[in-house]
Design an enzyme around this catalytic site. Sequence first.
Site, mmCIF file in Angstrom:
data_model
loop_
_atom_site.group_PDB
_atom_site.id
_atom_site.type_symbol
_atom_site.label_atom_id
_atom_site.label_comp_id
_atom_site.label_asym_id
_atom_site.label_seq_id
_atom_site.Cartn_x
_atom_site.Cartn_y
_atom_site.Cartn_z
ATOM 1 C CG ASP A 1 43.319 37.874 47.194
ATOM 2 O OD1 ASP A 1 43.096 38.818 46.718
ATOM 3 O OD2 ASP A 1 43.638 37.154 47.993
ATOM 4 C CG HIS A 2 42.525 42.968 42.282
ATOM 5 N ND1 HIS A 2 43.215 43.221 41.614
ATOM 6 C CD2 HIS A 2 41.562 44.125 42.420
ATOM 7 C CE1 HIS A 2 43.055 44.486 41.333
ATOM 8 N NE2 HIS A 2 42.240 44.772 41.350
ATOM 9 N NE ARG A 3 44.529 40.034 49.877
ATOM 10 C CZ ARG A 3 44.577 38.426 50.825
ATOM 11 N NH1 ARG A 3 45.201 38.947 52.282
ATOM 12 N NH2 ARG A 3 44.068 37.665 51.170
ATOM 13 N N PRO B 1 40.297 40.715 49.037
ATOM 14 C CG PRO B 1 42.054 42.816 48.268
ATOM 15 C CD PRO B 1 41.918 41.214 49.094
#
Length: 462
Positions: A432-434, A256
């Site tokens: 990467d929003h993770r 994401p």
Amino acid sequence: MIQDFLLPDLGEGLPEAELVQWLVAEGDEVTLNQTIAEVETAKAVVELPSPYAGTVTTLHAAAGDVIEVGSVLISYDIGGDDTPAAPKKEAPVEASADASEDEPEEKAQPNLVGYGAAPRAGGRPKRRARAGGAAPASADTAVLEAAPHDIVTELDHGDTVVERPRSTPPVRKLAKDLGVDIALVPPTGDAGLITRGDVEEYARRVGSAPTAGAAAEDAAPSHPPVTAGERTTRTKIRGVRKHTAEAMVRSAFTAPHVTTFLTVDVTATMELVASLRADRALSEHRIGVLAIAAKAVCAALAHHPELNSKWDEDAGEIVAHHYVNLGIAAATDRGLVVPNIRDAQDLTLVEMSDAIRRLAETARAGKTAPADMMGGTFSITNVGVFGVDAGTPILNPGEAGILAVGAVRRQPWEHHGEIALRDVMTLALSFDHRLVDGQQGSLFLKAIGDILHEPGRAMLLR
């Protein structure tokens, strides 16, 4: 005896390669490690050295064909009976004063490992003359083709010496387009390699003009010619373009993405660049804003390690890297490649600048090794070189962040409570929003911006 040469694994388990061009023809006599073909994998163009000495009997593919690893590429008549000799175990032979010159070439055994040619002996390798009669093979001819563009002929019984300095096919094409005799170009690359920059500098100095159409070819990737009346053109998706597309789709639909922007007054950085370039001791290193941005990234990653990590889905783990393999996106005629600088956190500013320049020259020449595009931990893309202010870069698969560096603009800006003309740049960070929260990504980008705003701040960091 007929011996087949199968297309070897060109690195990183790539299953196939496209034949770019043959450098030999059926009926040709070839020597051990002579370059026989250029093939393009999903990542780079590779020169294939011959693992045998003998006569080419059959070429099993044509330019443009896609060949699977393990398929027969070329067949030779290497002489002798049909019982193959066992490979020799000793190290590749080096030229020496007492080497025998009576041993026939047919006895030379393949020493090709993967796609690498045999190591060269000290000094420049010699090739026997093609004209004026065949010269007997000697110890140094066993490794003469490890650098296939070094020597065309050597002096032998009155023959003329004709030397061609080392260069890659794209550089030779550029020289031809610019009307430059490449033999006259002083090399600056490693081991006497003539680079694209060497050819361009020589052309500028002597006033050579490009041949018709050369400027357009250098400005953009080549495309199939369009005939009158055609409304569409179809081009097979292959090589670097195919690999890049697959990687970007995989990244876009797996990680994401979040992108955040920061516009920075980089006047102090540009003044630093100007002073470094004016320093005679440093002028040859051509230190630019990209090298300083790369140093800023490495410094900021030390304090924001979440941007230098990896999401391991299979193991269910977050992998934190304690080193920086810094990817530098490079636009080439074959598509985008992102080779990386290993352990970039340990480099000085001068070393970083030199590493970026070498990386770019190798990528443009299509000679980036597949291994150099693996294992990156963070990447930079310089969109400013195209006059673009910002963008939303897509992550390299397996990386947590990528920074886009925009163009430097001279424009009105608030400075010490007044309006002044300042050098301004926009930075764009995708992450990467993770792995990275919005706060972490913003603080990381702010740390880079602070260094570019005041390069002296880097002196405060450990």
